[in-house]
Enzyme design. Structure first.
Site, PDB file in Angstrom:
ATOM      1  N   SER A  41       0.855  -1.186   0.000  1.00  0.00           N
ATOM      2  CA  SER A  41       0.000   0.000   0.000  1.00  0.00           C
ATOM      3  C   SER A  41       0.890   1.234   0.000  1.00  0.00           C
ATOM      4  O   SER A  41       2.055   1.168   0.408  1.00  0.00           O
ATOM      5  CB  SER A  41      -0.891   0.002   1.251  1.00  0.00           C
ATOM      6  OG  SER A  41      -1.446   1.271   1.498  1.00  0.00           O
TER       7      SER A  41
ATOM      8  N   TYR B 171      -1.717  -1.441  10.437  1.00  0.00           N
ATOM      9  CA  TYR B 171      -1.843  -1.803   9.022  1.00  0.00           C
ATOM     10  C   TYR B 171      -0.702  -1.182   8.214  1.00  0.00           C
ATOM     11  O   TYR B 171      -0.048  -1.857   7.414  1.00  0.00           O
ATOM     12  CB  TYR B 171      -3.191  -1.344   8.475  1.00  0.00           C
ATOM     13  CG  TYR B 171      -3.352  -1.578   6.987  1.00  0.00           C
ATOM     14  CD1 TYR B 171      -3.592  -2.861   6.500  1.00  0.00           C
ATOM     15  CD2 TYR B 171      -3.252  -0.528   6.073  1.00  0.00           C
ATOM     16  CE1 TYR B 171      -3.725  -3.089   5.141  1.00  0.00           C
ATOM     17  CE2 TYR B 171      -3.390  -0.744   4.717  1.00  0.00           C
ATOM     18  CZ  TYR B 171      -3.633  -2.024   4.252  1.00  0.00           C
ATOM     19  OH  TYR B 171      -3.746  -2.238   2.900  1.00  0.00           O
TER      20      TYR B 171
END
Length: 248
Positions: A133, A146
């Site tokens: 990401s 995360y």
């Protein structure tokens, strides 16, 4: 015809990869937890040859189990896409959720990459795409665990890319920005207005293989790398705090 193994392949980015490879008459192996979603995805990919494996990769020993279930297969492309995340105060995240996320986002990715990269090295060819990401590029307040997990994936993938340069094993780290998938509903967040479509992310990715290790779909996402990490971190903090306020 190539054989492609995709984790988290029943929906989102993983499913978009499956569609793209199925259109070129490749053999697809989809791994995910939900049997019903796997069956639906496999049916939609007809007439491509599709095998489904229902497995929770966050469970201890699952990566090795998946490798064993594919030991008779010659995997040409591995896409480590399965992942989860949680939005909210870091101190309020449960130990159970954190352990599950670490197992899925980090441990499973590293183990599967190692196992299949070794096999690809032995045969002298292969491709691995680890889905991270843009959150890997800076800390993320209120989604800290995360972002940290994706930073670990980015670091490991870049290192292995360097190690295997001479072995004809191509390893990439896909770092998309916001993508319109069910991830946000599951993580407790909200899909941003400028989120990309998963099919667009995959199309860009496949057109940029055989290039640099890190693949960043979306011009705005690439441009954001110029902004200092501290500023990007504060932007994430503001966005996540606003999302949390709207949920109350």
């Amino acid at each position: 015809m190539k054989t492609i193994l995709i984790t988290g392949g029943s929906e989102g980015i993983g499913y978009s990869f499956a569609k793209a490879f199925a259109r070129k008459n490749n053999r697809i192996i989809l791994c995910a937890r939900n049997k019903d979603k796997l069956a639906k995805a496999a049916e939609s990919l007809f007439p491509a040859e599709v095998r489904t494996i229902s497995l929770d990769l966050s469970e201890k020993g699952s990566p090795g189990k998946l490798a064993d279930m594919c030991k008779e297969e010659e995997i040409d492309i591995l896409i480590n896409n399965a992942g989860i995340g949680y939005t909210g105060s870091s101190l309020l995240q449960s130990t159970e959720n954190l352990e599950k996320m670490i197992s899925l986002n980090i441990t499973a990715v590293l183990l599967l990459t190692r196992i299949f990269a070794e096999k690809m090295k032995q045969k002298g060819s292969g491709t691995i795409i680890n889905v991270a990401s843009t959150g890997a590029f800076q800390p993320g307040p209120y989604i800290a665990s995360y972002y940290a997990s994706k930073a670990a994936v980015l670091s490991y993938t870049e290192a292995l890319h360097e190690e295997l340069k001479k072995d004809n094993v191509q390893i990439y780290c896909l770092c998309p920005g916001p993508v319109a998938t069910d991830f946000y509903a599951k993580s407790g967040g909200k899909i941003p207005a400028l989120a990309q479509n998963a099919d667009e992310v995959v199309k860009y990715t496949l057109s940029h293989l055989h290039g640099k290790c890190v693949i960043i779909p979306g011009f705005a996402n690439r441009l954001a790398r110029i902004v200092p990490s501290s500023l990007r971190m504060h932007a994430v903090k503001k966005m996540k705090m606003n999302q949390l306020k709207k949920k109350k």
